[in-house]
Design a protein around this motif. Structure first.
Motif: not given
Ligand code: C2E
Ligand code: CA
Ligand code: CA
Ligand code: CA
Length: 279
Positions: A175-176, A133-134, A127-128, A167-171
């Protein structure tokens, strides 16, 4: 476990031929090794077939073990993954890869390449993850599109709901995301459509047989077409021969990676190689 593992299918997995005591020792050494700076990254160029340019680099971890030399991930990733130490390892890799990508992005003489980082299944469902990443992107001021996270097809389908959310949050971060080892994990077309990813990375086991096996040719061609049908890039890994390269060009594959172009090398060698190709 030693005797039982001999000569059986598990011989490919170094873990099953070692005892619990061996694993525990390795784990202790790895924990120290991470803390004491024994991990290294090497980078393998990713080449765009349309113009031969280096557009990216995959970061691959190595462990400079104090007595056993430079160890490939096969020697320690599984142990790390089973123990939870993979969090510390993954955090180190992410930090080091983003630091390097940011250095290249700032250097006017360096080719601008995106850097791909492998995520373990555990990292994907941590969850972290998104906050981590951010934070690392902000710390090194790396434009998010220069980071690509590689997640295996198996990790995605193990927990599709958690994966979709991550993945949605990363998008949203920008980020790719790349689906690693594509074709080996039985992801259904429904999932493919629902995961917000930017590229499919066709597994080396299929690329290996290109030009030699009609079956493998068909699978690789289908993977490329599938990628394009859902609007994402097709990347082939493990390209070792000119024949394989030519087959991938004919199939319309976008990007390739493999020993035919370059083995994984250190950061400076990667830039040198990219500059030479740029002419
Ligand atoms: P992968 O993500 O599929 O990475 C590709 C592997 O294939 C790399 O092995 C690379 O050196 C190798 N390779 C590249 N081109 C060729 C080729 O043309 N022929 C052949 N035979 N092999 C090629 P490596 O570096 O030993 O990594 C093995 C696996 O370990 C990776 O497979 C990945 O699953 C894992 N790994 C590596 N670095 C990390 C990391 O930082 N974090 C995590 N979680 N896993 C990692
Ligand atoms: Ca890339
Ligand atoms: Ca990978
Ligand atoms: Ca792979």
């Amino acid at each position: 476990a030693k005797a039982r593992g001999r000569g059986r299918v598990e011989v490919h997995d170094p873990q099953t031929t070692s005892t619990a005591a061996d694993r525990l020792r390795l784990l202790g050494e790895l924990r120290r090794g991470i803390a004491e700076g024994q991990l290294r990254l090497v980078f393998q160029p990713q080449v765009r077939l349309s113009d031969g340019r280096v557009t990216g680099a995959e970061a691959l971890v190595r462990w400079q073990h104090p007595t056993r030399g430079l160890l490939p991930p096969a020697e320690f990733i599984d142990v790390a993954e089973q123990s939870g130490l993979v969090r510390a390892l993954g955090a180190w890799v992410l930090e080091a890869a983003v630091r390097q990508a940011a250095r290249w992005a700032r250097d006017p003489r360096a080719a601008t390449v995106d850097v791909s980082v492998n995520l373990s299944a555990r990292q994907l469902t941590d969850p972290g993850l998104v906050a981590a990443v951010s934070a690392v992107l902000a710390r090194h001021r790396l434009p998010p599109h220069l980071l690509v996270l590689e997640v295996t097809e198996t990790a995605l389908i193990a927990d599709p709901d958690a994966a979709t959310a991550a993945l949605a949050a990363l998008k949203d971060l920008g980020v790719g995301v790349s689906v690693d080892d594509f074709g080996t994990g039985y992801a259904s077309l429904t999932y493919l459509q629902r995961f917000p990813v930017g590229e499919l990375k066709i597994d080396r086991s299929f690329v290996m047989g290109l030009g030699q096996s009609d079956g493998d040719d068909g699978i690789v061609r289908a993977c490329v077409q599938l990628a394009h049908a859902v609007g994402v890039r097709a990347v082939a890994e493990g390209v070792e021969t000119e024949e394989q390269r030519r087959a991938l060009v004919a199939m319309g594959c976008d990007t390739v990676q493999g020993y035919f172009f370059s083995r994984p090398v250190d950061a400076d060698a990667l830039q040198e190689w990219a500059r030479e190709r740029r002419g």
